[in-house]
Design an enzyme around this catalytic site. Sequence first.
Site, PDB file in Angstrom:
ATOM      1  N   ARG B 331     -73.265   6.719 -51.095  1.00  0.00           N
ATOM      2  CA  ARG B 331     -72.488   6.756 -49.855  1.00  0.00           C
ATOM      3  C   ARG B 331     -71.051   6.274 -50.092  1.00  0.00           C
ATOM      4  NH1 ARG B 331     -72.892   7.449 -44.160  1.00  0.00           N
ATOM      5  NH2 ARG B 331     -75.120   7.917 -44.173  1.00  0.00           N
ATOM      6  N   GLU B 734     -73.117   1.586 -37.508  1.00  0.00           N
ATOM      7  CA  GLU B 734     -72.305   1.200 -38.659  1.00  0.00           C
ATOM      8  C   GLU B 734     -70.803   1.499 -38.537  1.00  0.00           C
ATOM      9  OE1 GLU B 734     -75.219   3.501 -40.944  1.00  0.00           O
ATOM     10  OE2 GLU B 734     -74.973   2.005 -42.517  1.00  0.00           O
TER      11      GLU B 734
END
Lengths: 480, 779
Positions: B331, B734
Site C-alpha cells: 500500500r 483511514e
Amino acid sequence: MTDRTTVRFVLDGEIVEIRDVDPTRTVLQYLREDLGRKGSKEGCAEGDCGACTVVIAELVDGDRVGVRAINSCIQFLPTLDGKELITVESLSPEDELHPAQDAMIQNHGSQCGFCTPGFVMSMYALYETNGNPGRREIDDALAGNLCRCTGYRPIIAAVTRMYAAARPASPERAQLLSKLKNEASLRIEHKGRQFFAPQDVDELASLVKRYPDATILAGGTDIGLWVTKQHRELDTVIYTGRVAKLQTVAVTESHIDIGAAAILSDAVPTLVQHYPGLDEMFRRFASPPIRNAGTLGGNIANGSPIGDSMAALMVLDTSLVLRRGDVEREILLQDFYHDYMVNDLQTGEFLLRIKVPLPTGDAIVRSHKWSKRFDQDISAVCTAYRLQLDDNVVVSFRMACGGLAATVRSAANTEAAVNGKQWNEATINSACQALAMDFSPITDMRASADIRLRATQNLLRRFYAETLDDRLETVYTYGR
Amino acid sequence: MIAWKRCTRMAASTKSPAHRDAAVGAPLPHDSAHLHVTGRASYTDDLPEPRRLLHLAVGMSTVPHARLAAIDLSEVRSSPGVVDVCLADDITGENNCGPIVADDPIFAVDEVMYAGQSIFAVAALTVDAARKAARRAKIEYDELDAILDPLTAVDRKSFVLPSETMVRGDPKAALAAAPHRVSRRIYVGGQDQFYLEGHVAMAIPQDDNCLLIYSSTQHPDEVQALVAHATNRRASDVTVICRRMGGAFGGKESQAALIACVAAVASDKTRRPCKLRLDRDDDMIMTGKRHDFVIDYDVGFDDTGRILGIDFEMASRCGMSADLSGPVNDRAMFSCDNAYFLENVRILSHRCKTNTVSNTAFRGFGGPQGMFGIEYAIEDIARQLGKDPLDVRRRNFYGKTDRNVTHYQQTVEDNIIDEIFDQLLASSDYESRRAEISAFNKNSAILKRGIAITPVKFGISFTNTLLNQAGALVHVYKDGTVQLNHGGTEMGQGLYIKVAQVVADEFQIDLERIRIMATDTCKVPNASATAASSGADMNGMAAKKAAGKIRRRMTEFAARHFSVPEADIEWKNNGVRAGDTELSFTEFVQLAWANRVPLSATGFYKTPKINYDRSTFSGRPFFYFAYGAAVTEVVVDTLTGENRTLRVDILHDCGRSLNPAVDLGQIEGGYVQGLGWLTTEELVWNDRGQLATHAPSTYKIPTCSDLAPDFRVEIMQSVANTEDTIYRSKAVGEPPLMLALSAFHAIRDAIASDTNPMPDLRAPATPESILNALGTDAA
C-alpha cells in the site's frame, strides 16, 4: 488514644469500613476487583492516561467540601481514609445523567468509550470547581486524560456545553464526611506489612525514627508506580497525608512556608502569585490528577534529576526544614542533593517544610520546561533563572537546570560568566559557552545529549530575549 | 444525591411514531454513548469472570537476538499464587500466530528475535501474582548479532519478504532529461497505536473440548483460526466474541491472535478459564506498531514544477517477522502518487527484517508513509523553484480525462481533488493568510509561522481482492424487534450504529427496535478483519441484503395474503400498508410468523469491479478513492523547536455520509492522530534493541491542548460516490489521518529560510528534530 485499624471512607452516601486491607492495594484494584465497579478503567497503571480518574471529596477549612480529580490506579486504598470517593457509577445511579455525561453524548464526545469515564470524572471535578472555564482552563483541566479517538474537539464542546443544562442539586457531603473526623491515627497490619497514618508531626517523627527503613508516602504519584510497575513490596509505609500541619501553605514576612505534604494544587497558586514567571512551568508540571495528589515535598524529597520544581526553587534560594526525632535543621535546597537519587536526609530524618523566600527588589524569575509535548510530559530539560540588574549590569544571576546531570543543580560556570557583566548578547554568548562546562548531559528517550545542551543554551537565549521584551510570546501563548 | 436529567438515549427516540425520519444520513450518537459515559459499557476485561479463572502474565525476552541457552522457571513456579506455567512445549498444535506467513511463534523456541518476544506464560490466582511471578524467571541468553534498524538490514540484505519493484514509463530517461532535479533521503517514524484499552483475551473451556474466547480483536475469524491451529482444534470448535474494543487502529488486527493463543494454550493446560490482559508497558514492548520508513527519492521536473520522472527507494522496519508487512508495504507503493499523476516512476520497496517487534497494521496501512514521500518531494520541487508548493501540487494533480491512470494501471474515475482544493482555499482564506504570515515572519526573530495545504487521495478496498467479502445475519422476532449481526467489529469508529441505521431504513423501523449484537464467529463465519476502512461499506451492504431478504419474503407474503400487487405494499413509519390495510411492524411480523414466513436471513456482499494481479502490480485494486484536503497553520519557536498548530481547515469527502456525526469524528480524530505521528509521538529504541518509549510517560500522544485553537472541519456536501456503495457513501476510517501531512509541511514552511530553504526535517517533528533541521547556525 489507641490507633484505629479500620479504613473508613464514604462511597455513594454510605460509610465504608475496611479491615485487614492490603496497604498498597490501589483504589482502582479495589473498585474493579473487589467491588466489581468496572466503570473506572486501567489504561496505563502509572497515572498518565486518566482512564482511571475518580474524584475525591473532603472537608477543607472545617466544613467546606473540596473536590479534586485523582488517578485511582496509583492511589493506595488506605489514603482514602476520611474522604469520599466518587466514581463514574456515583454520577448516575439510576437511568439519569449528570450534565457532564449528557453533554458528552450530545456532542459525540465518545468513540471507543474507554477513556470516557475518566474524562467524565475530570469534567465533573471541573463542573464543581469552575462555573465558566475558557479553552485554556479546559485544556488544563483535561491535561491528564488521553483520548486516542476523537481528537478532543467534541470533548471540549461537551465541557463548554455541560453548563447549559439545569444544575443538579448538590448532594449533601459535609455531614457524612464530618462523621469520619477522627483524631486517632491509623495503623494497619496486613501479612507482616504495616501502614501508619499518623495525625501529628511528633508522632510522625517518632515513627520515622522507629522505622528508619520505612517508605514515607505522600501523594504516591511516584511510589504508586513502585508497586504497579516494579511490583515492589513495601513492608512499612508511613503516610504523611493525614498530618494536618504538614499540609499548610502560609506566607510569612520573609518567605512562603509550604508543608512537606501540601499537594501541588495547593502550593502552586501561592508560588505563582509571587513569582508569575513560573506560571508556564507549573502549568506544564504533570497534570491536574497528579498535582491533586502529588506534593511539592515529594517532588523535592524524591529528588529525581528531572523533577520540575527544583530548578526554580533552587534559584530562589529555597531552604528545607528537616526533622529527625525532636531535632530540626535547615539546609539550602542547593546543598540537599549529593548524587543521583542521593540526598542529605539522615536515617530517621524527613522533610518537614519548604521555605521559599519572597521576591525582593525587581529580580526577574523565570523557568522554562522543554519537552516533546506541552502537557503532562517529563522534562528533557528544565531551566530556571533569577536575574537582578542594576542599570543593565548583572548584580546577581542564578541559573539551575534539571535533566542535564545526576541531580538538578546550579550552573556555576554560567552564573560566573554573567555576574557583574553587562546584560547583553555578548554576555549571553559567553554564558552559553560556560553552560557546556557546567553540564555533560546524556542521551535517552527524551532527547540526545548534544541537543539537550543546545536546547539549554537556546532556552537561556530565550530568557535573555524575554528580559528585553516582556510581551515576547511562546508558542503556547501565541494566538490565544 | 447528585441529580439528574432524563436519559435521552438516542435523538431518534423522541420522534413520534407517526412520522419516521430516515436513519441513514442522520447525525446519531454512537450506539453505546450512553454506556460509555456511565461506565456501563463492558470491555473484555469488564466481563463477569468465571469461577476458577486464572490470570496470565507473559515472560519476555530482554535481548534482541539470542539463542535461548537455559530457561529456569523454578522461582516462577514457586512464586505465591502460581498454578502453572506454559512454554512452547505445551502447545499441542502449531506454535504460530502469524497471520499470513507462519513465522510468528506464540512462545519462542531455541532463539529469540526481539526484546519483548514471549517465551513463557505464567498462570496465577491474581493478576498481581502472575505479573510478579513472571519477573522471577532466570533466562540465559547466548547473544547473537542483532540488526536494529532498516538501513543496516538493507546493507545486509535482511528482509522478511522479497523486495518489490513497480515501474511505469521510463523513469531513468525522464530523470536524465529533466531540467531540474532534487534527491534526498527522508525519514518518517513509526507510531504506537496506543489504543486506551490494552490487549486482552479470556479463554473459557466449553462442552466437549470446545473453547470460547472473548478477545479484543478486529479480526475474530483470524483469532478463531489461529487458536484452532495452536490448540489442535477445528475452527468449528472455537468461538470468538468481541462486543467492543477500547480502540484498535490496526493494532488489534493481527496482534490480538498472540494474546488469545496464549490464553487458549494456558486454558488447555490448566483446564481452567484463563485471562491475559497485558500491562501497558508489556503491550507496547510486545506488540507491533506502524512501520518507520527511510525513503530515498530522486525527482526530475520542469520549470513549472511538473514532475517528469521520479524514483523512490523505500526501506521499512518490518521487525522480526512478516506479519502484515507485505500488504502494508504494497500500500505504501500504491499510495506514493497520493493525488498526483506520475508518468514515469519506479518504486523499489524493501521489507526489512530487524530484531525489533514485528510491525503491523496502523490506520493508513503504509499509505501515510507512501504519501509522506511524494509530499516531501513536491515541497522540495516548489522550494527549489521558489514557488508556492500549492501551485506545484495543482500542476501535478491527476486529470479527469487525461493524466488519470495510476502507476498500477487503475483509471481514476472519481477525481474531485480540484473541487476540494478550490473550495478549501477559499474557505480557509489561504492566499491572504500566506501573505500575512510572510509579513509576520519578517518581523519576528524567534517565533516563525508556516502554512501548508496537502491533499489526500486514498484507495478503498483490501488490496488482496479475496478479503473484500462480508456477511451478516438478521433475525426478526415475534415482538417486532430485530437482532443484527455482522462480521464487522466495533472499535469506536461507529460501525455498529451505521449498519444499524441501514437496517432500520430497510425495515422502515426505529433504531430502538434493533439490538446490535456482539461480533461472534458463531453468527457470521469467515469474516475479514474490520480494516482497510471497509467496515461500513461491506458490512452495511451485507446487512442490507440480509434485511432485504426478509423484507422481500414479507412483501411477497403480504401480496398473497392481502391479494394486492407488490407495488401496492408500502413500508413506512414502523409499519406496512398493503392496499387499504395498515399494520404496525409488530403486527405485520406476527402475521408473517403465523403464516410461517421465515424471519431470519443471512446477507453476503463482495465488492464488485476490483481485480488486481499482484504478480504484475497492475489492475484495479481499489473500488474507488476517498479524497480530502487540509490547510494547517503552525507557529514554531526557532530557539526551542517547540511548535503548535494554530488553525486547521479541513474539507473531506465521505460521499453521501451514512452518519455525519460519526464521520466528522473520524475526520477530526484521524487528523489529530496523524498530527501525533508527525510531531510528538517518537518511538526510541536504545542501543540494546529495547524499546525505551513503552508507556504514556515517555510516549506522547496528543492531549487536549494540542488541538488547534481554531479547528474547522467540514464534510464535502452532496458528492455521491460514483460507485454503487452503501447509500453512495464513502469509507472514512483511514483517509483523514493523512490530512495531518499539512501540519508537518507547515512546520517545514515555518523553519525554511533564505539560507536554509529546504530544511532536512525528519518526522516526527519533535523539538529535537526541528532544532536539528534548523542547523547550528540558527542559534
